[in-house]
Design a protein around this motif. Structure first.
Motif, PDB file in Angstrom:
ATOM      1  N   GLN A  18       0.832  -1.191   0.000  1.00 21.37           N
ATOM      2  CA  GLN A  18       0.000   0.000   0.000  1.00 21.37           C
ATOM      3  C   GLN A  18       0.872   1.249   0.000  1.00 21.37           C
ATOM      4  O   GLN A  18       0.627   2.208  -0.729  1.00 21.37           O
ATOM      5  N   ILE A  19       1.926   1.212   0.800  1.00 23.79           N
ATOM      6  CA  ILE A  19       2.825   2.361   0.887  1.00 23.79           C
ATOM      7  C   ILE A  19       3.446   2.642  -0.461  1.00 23.79           C
ATOM      8  O   ILE A  19       3.488   3.772  -0.922  1.00 23.79           O
ATOM      9  N   PHE A  22       1.083   4.312  -2.727  1.00 14.04           N
ATOM     10  CA  PHE A  22       0.955   5.714  -2.335  1.00 14.04           C
ATOM     11  C   PHE A  22       2.164   6.513  -2.814  1.00 14.04           C
ATOM     12  O   PHE A  22       2.026   7.617  -3.344  1.00 14.04           O
ATOM     13  N   ALA A  23       3.352   5.912  -2.664  1.00  9.54           N
ATOM     14  CA  ALA A  23       4.579   6.597  -3.081  1.00  9.54           C
ATOM     15  C   ALA A  23       4.578   6.861  -4.583  1.00  9.54           C
ATOM     16  O   ALA A  23       4.962   7.941  -5.034  1.00  9.54           O
ATOM     17  N   ALA A  26       2.231   9.713  -5.274  1.00 13.96           N
ATOM     18  CA  ALA A  26       2.794  10.993  -4.821  1.00 13.96           C
ATOM     19  C   ALA A  26       3.914  11.450  -5.751  1.00 13.96           C
ATOM     20  O   ALA A  26       4.002  12.632  -6.093  1.00 13.96           O
ATOM     21  N   THR A  27       4.761  10.516  -6.161  1.00 13.51           N
ATOM     22  CA  THR A  27       5.853  10.894  -7.057  1.00 13.51           C
ATOM     23  C   THR A  27       5.317  11.369  -8.398  1.00 13.51           C
ATOM     24  O   THR A  27       5.793  12.371  -8.948  1.00 13.51           O
ATOM     25  N   LEU A  29       2.474  12.768  -8.933  1.00 13.74           N
ATOM     26  CA  LEU A  29       1.900  14.090  -8.704  1.00 13.74           C
ATOM     27  C   LEU A  29       3.006  15.152  -8.636  1.00 13.74           C
ATOM     28  O   LEU A  29       2.875  16.236  -9.222  1.00 13.74           O
ATOM     29  N   THR A  30       4.098  14.806  -7.943  1.00 18.22           N
ATOM     30  CA  THR A  30       5.226  15.745  -7.842  1.00 18.22           C
ATOM     31  C   THR A  30       5.719  16.141  -9.228  1.00 18.22           C
ATOM     32  O   THR A  30       5.950  17.321  -9.501  1.00 18.22           O
ATOM     33  N   ILE A  31       5.845  15.144 -10.103  1.00 16.62           N
ATOM     34  CA  ILE A  31       6.379  15.417 -11.435  1.00 16.62           C
ATOM     35  C   ILE A  31       5.375  16.207 -12.269  1.00 16.62           C
ATOM     36  O   ILE A  31       5.727  17.190 -12.927  1.00 16.62           O
ATOM     37  N   LEU A  33       3.029  18.212 -11.241  1.00 14.55           N
ATOM     38  CA  LEU A  33       2.974  19.588 -10.752  1.00 14.55           C
ATOM     39  C   LEU A  33       4.202  20.376 -11.194  1.00 14.55           C
ATOM     40  O   LEU A  33       4.109  21.551 -11.529  1.00 14.55           O
ATOM     41  N   ALA A  34       5.357  19.710 -11.200  1.00 14.89           N
ATOM     42  CA  ALA A  34       6.573  20.391 -11.655  1.00 14.89           C
ATOM     43  C   ALA A  34       6.410  20.842 -13.100  1.00 14.89           C
ATOM     44  O   ALA A  34       6.785  21.958 -13.464  1.00 14.89           O
ATOM     45  N   PHE A  37       4.071  23.826 -13.107  1.00 11.07           N
ATOM     46  CA  PHE A  37       4.687  25.051 -12.623  1.00 11.07           C
ATOM     47  C   PHE A  37       5.711  25.604 -13.610  1.00 11.07           C
ATOM     48  O   PHE A  37       5.916  26.803 -13.693  1.00 11.07           O
ATOM     49  N   PHE A  39       5.592  25.177 -16.857  1.00  9.08           N
ATOM     50  CA  PHE A  39       5.063  25.427 -18.188  1.00  9.08           C
ATOM     51  C   PHE A  39       5.008  26.900 -18.597  1.00  9.08           C
ATOM     52  O   PHE A  39       5.434  27.225 -19.712  1.00  9.08           O
TER      53      PHE A  39
ATOM     54  N   LEU B 117       4.470  16.952  -0.434  1.00 12.40           N
ATOM     55  CA  LEU B 117       5.018  16.118  -1.510  1.00 12.40           C
ATOM     56  C   LEU B 117       6.536  16.059  -1.436  1.00 12.40           C
ATOM     57  O   LEU B 117       7.137  15.028  -1.734  1.00 12.40           O
ATOM     58  N   ARG B 120       9.310  13.931   1.576  1.00 14.06           N
ATOM     59  CA  ARG B 120       9.365  12.472   1.533  1.00 14.06           C
ATOM     60  C   ARG B 120      10.709  12.096   0.949  1.00 14.06           C
ATOM     61  O   ARG B 120      11.420  12.919   0.385  1.00 14.06           O
ATOM     62  N   TRP B 128      13.046  19.291  -7.899  1.00 14.46           N
ATOM     63  CA  TRP B 128      11.614  19.635  -7.816  1.00 14.46           C
ATOM     64  C   TRP B 128      11.412  20.915  -7.025  1.00 14.46           C
ATOM     65  O   TRP B 128      10.630  21.773  -7.394  1.00 14.46           O
ATOM     66  N   ILE B 131      12.202  23.849  -9.175  1.00 14.38           N
ATOM     67  CA  ILE B 131      11.160  24.140 -10.172  1.00 14.38           C
ATOM     68  C   ILE B 131       9.950  24.792  -9.509  1.00 14.38           C
ATOM     69  O   ILE B 131       9.396  25.765 -10.028  1.00 14.38           O
ATOM     70  N   TYR B 132       9.557  24.293  -8.346  1.00 13.89           N
ATOM     71  CA  TYR B 132       8.416  24.899  -7.650  1.00 13.89           C
ATOM     72  C   TYR B 132       8.718  26.330  -7.216  1.00 13.89           C
ATOM     73  O   TYR B 132       7.832  27.169  -7.124  1.00 13.89           O
ATOM     74  N   TRP B 189       0.349  30.387  -8.637  1.00 12.33           N
ATOM     75  CA  TRP B 189       1.541  29.942  -9.369  1.00 12.33           C
ATOM     76  C   TRP B 189       2.785  30.123  -8.487  1.00 12.33           C
ATOM     77  O   TRP B 189       3.754  29.382  -8.612  1.00 12.33           O
ATOM     78  N   ARG B 221      -2.782   6.838   7.700  1.00  7.45           N
ATOM     79  CA  ARG B 221      -2.070   7.988   7.167  1.00  7.45           C
ATOM     80  C   ARG B 221      -2.839   9.286   7.429  1.00  7.45           C
ATOM     81  O   ARG B 221      -2.283  10.294   7.853  1.00  7.45           O
TER      82      ARG B 221
END
Lengths: 300, 322
Positions: A18-19, A22-23, A26-27, A29-31, A33-34, A37, A39, B117, B120, B128, B131-132, B189, B221
């Motif tokens: 499960q972890i 989730f990881a 999350a990873t 999503l991180t990418i 979003l990067a 941001f 773009f 995010l 971790r 990252w 970039i943020y 942004w 969690r």
């Protein structure tokens, strides 16, 4: 024993799986979003390399068909953009120097000497942090323009930073100096080192990280400032990057409206030039950037 | 020192402490002089650029002062005008309130999510984070340009993309209904900037034993986030909330550049109104009154938050004492 450990392991394994799910989420999503941001910046780079009218094509071109590197010199033909870059640099460097020097002196005064009214004055200093600059804006404007005749000079922007350099900078220096063991000061005194020599020869070299951090914050403030240049530097030649970009927009004929040939690509080129110094400094001194922010937030 | 003064001393011993005392007071006086000398730049700056202007602008706020005509005392008229006569004042106040109410909580949530995010074990965390962070160091004039271009209603990338999916995008900066949300997007942004870094530092200060103990107890969690992360992070949230609200009340540059307050005054914010009153109309008296009203609003909001902070902000040292 074996049975127990088996029973114990089964849910643990399930949990581990499960972890990792989730990881992965999350990873991802991180990418994503990067990318999101980054773009707008990518889009500005692409835009700055396009040819006239190419910004208005529907559907948009996701890359410049023929990168026009000349756009970056073309900008300077529309308005003296590189001159504005220089103007901004002069203001930024002088203002930052003034801010760092004067706030370190004042911070030293508050941290290392006992004098009457020290606590009260320090509280007043901290209280000025919540005062919106709009309250003092108009009288200082009249003072600079009408009484001192400083219109269209860099004085109104630069001179105030030599007078204390702001509550926050002083506070940071005071905290830093207060953390230096007093024994060092006593030892220096015994060796015949006066307060000013102690400040210059011992404290300043020790506080390089604080100085760099504050210099960055000051740089950002001056580089991005709009209101100051807008009201004090009305002469076109004296413009900075921010007011220069506004001038560039109106010269190009309204940034987002069409008039004959759309020249928005030059506006994008100018924008990129304008933000380049900030980005370069950020990459070179990232550590201090982050550190400065944390000092602001955690101690302030 | 004071006690030794009151105890009677044999006359023969008198000169020594007296001499010492005089020497000491000379040292103290010298120290005092050095102290005043070092803080002098700030003291002068405070008097010339802060206290003096404050007093003057307070006086002007009670006058009719249309530059360059001399100021004339009119009592509270500027303040009553703001609330009764000036049609743009309530509009600007409402626009600003709208902006504060939405941009601050959304901005905090976005910054916190980004911080979570990055808090971790993730490969390339520095990349990252960089970039943020970059949008927040972009000059606001530039980011307003970039957004104006991306959100251009006809040929901008956003609406073109929507069109290719058969959807019709809104007018963004050109639409009365959408201009404030678009400016809020512009603020979002920059969510990966200083606010996120402060959250990240706050997250890293939470002792890992708390999470370990919760895991032993089999906490989920979500439960860990709700019962450990949020309470432990509440001082950080509080700090970001207070500073965020003050900054949002003072929104100026983005609106000045992207919309100049339009369309139909839909993005006409408080400081924009103040700026126009001061710099375009040269109505120094009324602009000063506007500045003081803003000051009072910001102070009120800050004080209210400080007052309610005790209810939800958790300070470790408080509980450690009992």
């Amino acid at each position: 024993m074996a049975a127990i450990s088996q029973v114990g392991q089964a849910p643990l394994k399930a949990k581990r799986k499960q972890i990792s799910l989730f990881a992965i989420a999350a990873t991802t999503l991180t990418i994503l979003l990067a990318i999101l941001f980054f773009f707008p910046l990518y889009w500005a780079i692409v835009g700055s390399l396009k040819r006239p009218n190419e910004l208005q094509v529907i559907p948009p071109l996701l890359y410049p068909p023929q990168p026009q590197w000349a756009n970056f010199s073309e900008v300077n033909k529309v308005i003296p953009f590189y001159r504005y870059l220089w103007n901004t640099l002069v203001i930024t460097v002088l203002g930052s120097i003034g801010g760092v020097i004067s706030s370190s002196l004042v911070g030293y005064g508050f941290s290392s000497f006992r004098f009457r009214g020290r606590t009260v004055l320090f509280i007043i200093l901290l209280a000025t942090m919540v005062l919106p600059s709009e309250v003092t804006l108009i009288p200082t404007y009249i003072l600079f323009i009408n009484i001192l005749g400083w219109g269209n000079t860099i004085n109104p922007l630069v001179v105030p930073s030599f007078f204390g350099g702001g509550a926050f900078s002083i506070f940071l220096f005071r905290q830093f100096f207060a953390s230096i063991p007093k024994d060092l000061n006593d030892a220096a005194k015994i060796d015949g080192c006066g307060p000013f020599r102690y400040y210059l020869r011992i404290l300043i070299p020790l506080s390089m990280p604080v100085i760099i951090t504050l210099a960055i914050l000051w740089f950002q403030y001056y580089w991005n400032d709009l209101i100051g240049p807008l009201i004090y530097l009305t002469d076109q030649d004296k413009a900075t990057i921010t007011t220069g970009l506004l001038a560039l927009r109106s010269t190009l004929g309204g940034s987002f409206s069409r008039r004959g040939q759309a020249m928005d690509h030059l506006l994008m080129a100018g924008s990129l030039i304008g933000m380049l110094p900030s980005i370069l400094i950020f990459f070179a001194l990232q550590r201090y950037f982050i550190r400065g922010v944390i000092m602001t937030g955690v101690k302030g | 020192m004071q006690q030794s003064q009151s105890t009677p001393l044999p006359s023969a011993a008198l000169p020594r402490p007296a001499l010492q005392k005089r020497k000491q007071s000379r040292v103290a006086l010298l120290e005092e002089l050095w102290g005043y000398m070092f803080i002098m730049p700030w003291l002068l700056g405070f008097l010339i650029f802060t206290l003096g202007p404050m007093v003057i602008s307070l006086y002007w706020s009670f006058t009719k002062y249309e530059f360059p005509l001399p100021a004339k005392w009119i009592g509270l008229q500027n303040f009553t005008n703001a609330f009764v006569k000036d049609e743009l004042f309530p509009k600007a106040l409402w626009n600003t309130t709208y902006y504060v109410i939405f941009s601050v909580p959304l901005g905090l949530a976005a910054s916190l999510c980004l911080a979570l995010l990055l808090d971790r074990k993730i490969a390339g965390r520095a990349i990252w984070r960089t970039i943020y962070y970059i949008p927040s160091i972009t000059p606001i004039v530039v980011s307003a340009f970039l957004f104006g271009y991306l959100f251009q209603p006809e040929y901008g990338l956003i609406n073109s993309t929507l069109t290719s999916f058969g959807l019709k995008g809104p007018g963004w900066f050109n639409s009365v209904a959408w201009v404030k949300p678009t400016l809020i997007l512009l603020a979002l942004w920059g969510a990966g900037g200083p606010t996120m870094i402060i959250f990240l530092a706050g997250l890293q200060n939470i002792p890992s034993e708390l999470y370990e103990a919760a895991e032993v107890d089999g906490a989920s969690r979500l439960r860990k986030f709700w019962s450990i992360t949020l309470p432990m992070l509440s001082p950080t949230i509080f700090f970001n909330l207070v500073t965020g609200i003050i900054a949002a009340f003072k929104i100026f540059t983005a609106a000045y550049v992207a919309t100049a307050g339009g369309p139909a005054y839909a993005s006409y914010f408080y400081v924009l109104h103040l700026f126009n009153t001061f710099f375009k109309d040269l109505n120094m008296g009324y602009a000063s009154a506007l500045a003081w009203i803003l000051f009072v609003i910001i102070m009120l909001f800050t004080l209210i938050q400080l007052r309610f902070a005790r209810r939800w902000v958790y300070y470790e040292s408080e509980t450690a004492n009992f």
